[in-house]
Design an enzyme around this catalytic site. Structure first.
Site, PDB file in Angstrom:
ATOM      1  CG  HIS A   1      -1.935   1.030   1.272  1.00 46.64           C
ATOM      2  ND1 HIS A   1      -1.836   2.190   1.998  1.00 46.64           N
ATOM      3  CD2 HIS A   1      -3.117   1.099   0.618  1.00 46.64           C
ATOM      4  CE1 HIS A   1      -2.917   2.923   1.811  1.00 46.64           C
ATOM      5  NE2 HIS A   1      -3.709   2.290   0.986  1.00 46.64           N
TER       6      HIS A   1
ATOM      7  CE  LYS B   1     -18.708   7.424 -20.282  1.00 48.89           C
ATOM      8  NZ  LYS B   1     -18.854   8.849 -20.644  1.00 48.89           N
TER       9      LYS B   1
END
Lengths: 352, 352
Positions: free
Chosen positions: B125, B235
């Protein structure tokens, strides 16, 4: 020359449409090679069901050629050149031609160095962004394409028209015959859907557009007179703005409110700017390994359980490729009004 | 050490928070220079009001360091090197450190050739994507950053968790002190908003998430047990997928369902991948001209008339920079539960 289907839409065989488009462009002074590029872009869009970027644009292109606002024989020039960055002046040529030249240059540079960026100024409407992104996949590269466009949206929170529905396309090759091809406007929906609703006198859902006073609207005509809304509010607005920074500000093209409209501005060129990024996959992984990996990711997507209300899942571009295969057999669907315009134009130009 | 404001949120002076964060990391074996990078990323996120990517993550980072799943002293290696493309193996180091190294390498290459792309595999991360994009602006470049992440979304139409809320950041310098900085997840809203609603027992709007069965939900807890919805439907789903292609497939990192969760997977590393793109503005335009032009575009945005229901317009990143200035004076807001966890962790590690 064409047949009409049950919904009153003309079905035009692709060779017929290509031939007519090509001949019209040649009659307007566009050299054969460039006429071929524009024809390929337009007919491919129609074949994929993206008729908003297909031959429906031919009449306005013809008008702009005749008005001297698109240059049929542009002297496209490299004005800044670095190993992995290049800036081109499109000289008001067809955006399709200028874009293809820019992406070719970008791909050659990426082949030499691993990655490259091409910027373009003084261009015109370039059709679908995906047309150029897909060029990269044919050379085993990843292509990223952005453009600015004539204002049709406000920045989020505003009601002043200053952003185009600036498109972003990203394409990558797969192990199969079709690439992954994402090609999206940064508006919530395509303008073409609002135009269609207006023609049919139907309402549009909230979230698509606002009226000229900056109020949400469900009236299609008020939307056309007003503004399109960005994809996902501030995110789509921010993305459209950054695409203008990349395509317009960085390249020395027009940007924001300074961009000319293909439909409304008849005393000036559009001044559009585009950006092209190419990444040579082989500089990261052997291409066969990349293709196995992307096919694995696609298989994960296609093997998904369905969400409520859905009966299928499509990869980016897949629906368009399916339509293309169907339309290449049956012909492309052309609105009768559009077909009438094009055949009239052909008549004027003495094209049979 | 901290004061509590009227809403029961701790206000911690930034030097205090920085000091504590840095010392905890050093006590966990992270060398000073790297501890400084992680601290800078976390506290900057808190200062900008993005507390989901701030020191609230420190406890899980500490657990993963202690479990050997984040390597405090990674041997980050360049494994493929080209003039404008580079691939790094992050060796399970802090994503913040690996990312900063990758972006620095990318910027150096872009300085030499005009543009460059860096890929990273075997990372963890990395905090906010914008942290790295902004690094580019400090060298008068445009930065683009993408990453994959642990699955939290389905592909559009599906209900199988296989996409992260994969972030995209794009930053460009301006003539002023702040860059334009777009930093967005490809989910409709940030996961943090759902977590907050669940804590407060409040419903969430439709469109944010679906339950584990793939049904739209307004229950925050069902959403947390289920799936986030992508930005703008297909999208956002397509964009998340292409970011996984760039960050994961291209780099040899894990991708799709193969990515490990920082919170749930304690027998394996995350295997995250990132992508960094740098564009040297000076290869296109003189930097002063670029800055004048981008300032002109920003002035167009800020001079917009307001849409109904809005009383201000913000540039990408502007709201975060405003918060940062305020918080640098008043201190950062830290949830009391988070603060208790961090001070307990400090106690365990013998940090004062």
């Amino acid at each position: 020359m064409s047949t009409t289907n049950e919904s009153g839409v003309n079905l035009v065989p692709i060779p017929t449409a290509e031939d007519l488009c090509f001949q019209i462009l040649e009659a307007l002074g566009v050299p054969g090679r460039d006429a071929g590029i524009v024809t390929n872009s337009l007919i491919t869009a129609d074949a994929r069901g993206v008729s908003s970027h297909g031959i429906s644009r031919l009449p306005v292109y013809a008008q702009r050629l005749q008005a001297g606002l698109i240059n049929p024989t542009p002297d496209i020039k490299v004005i800044r050149d670095s190993p992995s960055a290049v800036l081109l002046d499109g000289a008001n040529g067809f955006g399709h031609v200028v874009g293809a030249r820019a992406m070719s240059t970008c791909l050659a540079k990426a082949g030499a160095t691993g990655a490259a960026v091409a910027g373009v100024r003084q261009s015109t409407h370039f059709g679908t962004a995906g047309f150029f992104a897909q060029m990269a996949t044919e050379e085993d590269m990843i292509g990223i394409v952005g453009s600015n466009g004539a204002p049709r949206m406000a920045a989020w929170g505003g009601r002043t028209s200053l952003l185009g529905t600036n498109p972003l396309a990203i394409a990558a090759p797969t192990g199969g015959s079709d690439p992954l091809l994402l090609d999206m406007a940064t508006s919530a929906v395509a303008l073409g859907k609002v135009i269609l609703a207006a023609k049919r006198g139907e309402p549009i859902p909230t979230g698509w557009a606002m009226d000229i006073e900056g109020r949400p609207t469900t009236e299609a005509q008020a939307a056309l007179d007003g503004l399109m809304l960005p994809l996902g509010g501030p995110k789509g607005s921010g993305l459209a703005l950054m695409l203008d920074v990349l395509g317009g500000v960085l390249t020395g093209a027009c940007f924001g409110m300074g961009i000319g409209s293909m439909y409304r501005d008849w005393d000036r060129s559009e001044g559009l700017g585009h950006v092209f990024i190419a990444i040579d996959i082989g500089r990261f992984l052997p291409i066969e390994e990349f293709k196995q990996r992307i096919d694995d990711l696609c298989a994960q997507v296609m093997g998904s359980d369905l969400a409520q209300g859905f009966d299928s899942i499509y990869l980016p571009g897949e629906l368009e490729f399916l339509k293309e295969r169907d339309h290449r057999t049956r012909g492309i669907q052309v609105d009768p009004g559009v077909w009438a315009e094009i055949t009239a134009l052909a008549g004027e130009l003495g094209v049979s």
